[in-house]
Scaffold this active site. Structure first.
Site, PDB file in Angstrom:
ATOM      1  N   PRO A 128      39.637 -29.875 -23.933  1.00 43.30           N
ATOM      2  CA  PRO A 128      40.415 -28.819 -23.268  1.00 43.30           C
ATOM      3  C   PRO A 128      41.851 -28.719 -23.791  1.00 43.30           C
ATOM      4  CG  PRO A 128      39.283 -30.203 -21.644  1.00 43.30           C
ATOM      5  CD  PRO A 128      39.098 -30.848 -22.980  1.00 43.30           C
TER       6      PRO A 128
ATOM      7  N   GLU B 190      33.724 -35.596 -18.335  1.00 46.60           N
ATOM      8  CA  GLU B 190      34.871 -36.492 -18.385  1.00 46.60           C
ATOM      9  C   GLU B 190      35.543 -36.410 -19.748  1.00 46.60           C
ATOM     10  OE1 GLU B 190      32.484 -39.780 -17.290  1.00 46.60           O
ATOM     11  OE2 GLU B 190      30.917 -38.722 -18.343  1.00 46.60           O
TER      12      GLU B 190
ATOM     13  N   ARG C 216      27.713 -16.307 -37.529  1.00 43.99           N
ATOM     14  CA  ARG C 216      27.743 -14.867 -37.792  1.00 43.99           C
ATOM     15  C   ARG C 216      28.411 -14.524 -39.127  1.00 43.99           C
ATOM     16  NH1 ARG C 216      30.218 -11.664 -35.312  1.00 43.99           N
ATOM     17  NH2 ARG C 216      28.823  -9.980 -34.757  1.00 43.99           N
TER      18      ARG C 216
ATOM     19  N   ASP D  94      33.750  -6.629 -37.274  1.00 48.18           N
ATOM     20  CA  ASP D  94      33.745  -6.712 -35.826  1.00 48.18           C
ATOM     21  C   ASP D  94      35.129  -6.594 -35.241  1.00 48.18           C
ATOM     22  OD1 ASP D  94      31.067  -6.989 -35.166  1.00 48.18           O
ATOM     23  OD2 ASP D  94      31.094  -9.071 -35.836  1.00 48.18           O
TER      24      ASP D  94
HETATM   25  C1  21W Z   1      37.005 -31.163 -18.128  1.00 43.12           C
HETATM   26  C2  21W Z   1      36.910 -32.660 -19.978  1.00 43.12           C
HETATM   27  C3  21W Z   1      38.149 -31.782 -17.674  1.00 43.12           C
HETATM   28  C4  21W Z   1      38.067 -33.296 -19.518  1.00 43.12           C
HETATM   29  C5  21W Z   1      43.982 -36.530 -17.270  1.00 43.12           C
HETATM   30  C6  21W Z   1      43.693 -36.493 -18.606  1.00 43.12           C
HETATM   31  C7  21W Z   1      35.724 -29.069 -24.267  1.00 43.12           C
HETATM   32  C8  21W Z   1      36.474 -27.622 -22.624  1.00 43.12           C
HETATM   33  C9  21W Z   1      35.870 -28.889 -22.914  1.00 43.12           C
HETATM   34  C10 21W Z   1      36.369 -31.621 -19.264  1.00 43.12           C
HETATM   35  C11 21W Z   1      38.686 -32.855 -18.381  1.00 43.12           C
HETATM   36  C12 21W Z   1      36.752 -26.908 -23.807  1.00 43.12           C
HETATM   37  C13 21W Z   1      41.930 -36.018 -17.503  1.00 43.12           C
HETATM   38  C14 21W Z   1      37.650 -25.094 -22.671  1.00 43.12           C
HETATM   39  C15 21W Z   1      36.844 -26.969 -21.403  1.00 43.12           C
HETATM   40  C16 21W Z   1      35.409 -29.966 -22.004  1.00 43.12           C
HETATM   41  C17 21W Z   1      35.166 -30.914 -19.760  1.00 43.12           C
HETATM   42  C18 21W Z   1      39.911 -33.508 -17.867  1.00 43.12           C
HETATM   43  C19 21W Z   1      40.527 -35.617 -17.155  1.00 43.12           C
HETATM   44  N1  21W Z   1      42.849 -36.240 -16.633  1.00 43.12           N
HETATM   45  N2  21W Z   1      37.335 -25.643 -23.839  1.00 43.12           N
HETATM   46  N3  21W Z   1      42.394 -36.177 -18.703  1.00 43.12           N
HETATM   47  N4  21W Z   1      37.439 -25.742 -21.479  1.00 43.12           N
HETATM   48  N5  21W Z   1      35.546 -29.855 -20.670  1.00 43.12           N
HETATM   49  N6  21W Z   1      39.951 -34.869 -18.148  1.00 43.12           N
HETATM   50  O1  21W Z   1      36.675 -27.476 -20.279  1.00 43.12           O
HETATM   51  O2  21W Z   1      34.933 -30.992 -22.451  1.00 43.12           O
HETATM   52  S1  21W Z   1      36.288 -27.790 -25.177  1.00 43.12           S
END
Ligand code: 21W
Length: 251
Positions: free
Chosen positions: A88, A116, A153, A168
């Site tokens: 994320p 996680e 694509r 596109d």
């Molecule tokens: C959700 C992973 C929340 C980690 C403090 C530090 C991959 C993703 C993901 C997820 C956390 C992407 C924490 C857009 C997404 C993914 C699952 C937070 C806890 N606290 N692109 N870390 N949105 N999401 N971790 O969720 O793995 S690419």
């Protein structure tokens, strides 16, 4: 181009890649994909892949050893691949990055977490972290599938003969113009006359104008420096919108 997904949920990846255009590209050998499951690299009786975070807090963290063992296995199979962790906090994915991955021609190892986060030490074995946008998902599997889909694509032969990823929306820099098919009137809504009279110069002009209109209304930040022709078309759109706003209420 070859993709290896590092994932605890290989069935989700297989399901996500098992339909339509991506399935056809895999069957045709234009793409190939496989999964490596970090759980297969655990050494304890319970095949443990996660643990509680040092310092406390909610949730679990993926242990580094099984993740790194899985990445190493993938690297044995694709030594020149780029290792991309789905995270994320990574670089936001875009049409440009999809094109860069495709044109760069390197195979991709896509590392997914689920529920996680990763132990931060795994990033020593990662070239790049990528996010697909500012919303929280339950894992990296859907983002990894999004990346393969968008990259695929661009690979010659994946889309039909006449379609081209570089034409596109986002590649052209504008939102799409509206499209219509039969019937010419549906529930009282008619297809714009210009599309039915066969004048291709007028049709192209109308489509360009509609693309400029949609972009101006919904994504004005995408409108950069316009050509003289586009500036004229957009001025027409804006004049029409102003006239529409001035019109007295009907009935
Ligand atoms: C959700 C992973 C929340 C980690 C403090 C530090 C991959 C993703 C993901 C997820 C956390 C992407 C924490 C857009 C997404 C993914 C699952 C937070 C806890 N606290 N692109 N870390 N949105 N999401 N971790 O969720 O793995 S690419």
């Amino acid at each position: 181009m070859k993709f290896i997904f590092i994932t605890l949920f290989p069935e989700q990846i297989a399901q996500g890649a098992g339909h339509s255009i991506i399935k056809r590209a895999l069957d045709a050998g234009l793409l190939s994909m496989s999964c490596i499951n970090p759980r297969d690299f655990t050494t304890d009786k319970h095949r443990t892949v996660d643990d509680t975070p040092f310092g406390g807090g909610a949730g679990m963290v993926l242990k580094p050893a099984p993740m790194v063992a899985a990445i190493r296995k993938a690297k044995e199979q694709l030594p020149d691949a780029l290792v991309v962790a789905m995270s994320p906090g990574g670089k936001t994915f875009s049409q440009q990055l999809a094109e860069d991955f495709a044109v760069g021609g390197r195979d991709l190892i896509l590392v997914c977490g689920h529920y996680e986060g990763f132990d931060a030490r795994i990033f020593h074995w990662v070239d790049l972290k990528v996010s697909i946008g500012d919303y929280v998902l339950t894992g990296g599997e859907l983002p990894a599938l999004v990346i393969m889909d968008a990259v695929a694509r661009f690979i010659p032969g994946v889309l039909g003969k006449f379609a081209s990823a570089v034409e596109d929306s986002f590649s052209t820099g504008l939102l799409e113009y509206p499209q219509y098919t039969r019937p010419d009137v549906f529930e009282g809504l008619a297809v714009p006359e210009v599309l039915r009279n066969g004048n291709h110069a007028l049709i192209n002009r109308w489509r360009r104008k509609e693309a400029l209109k949609a972009t101006w209304l919904h994504r004005p930040e995408l409108l950069g420096q316009l050509t003289k022709t586009d500036a004229k078309l957009l001025a027409e759109v804006q004049a029409e919108a102003a006239a529409e706003a001035d019109k007295p209420e009907e009935k």
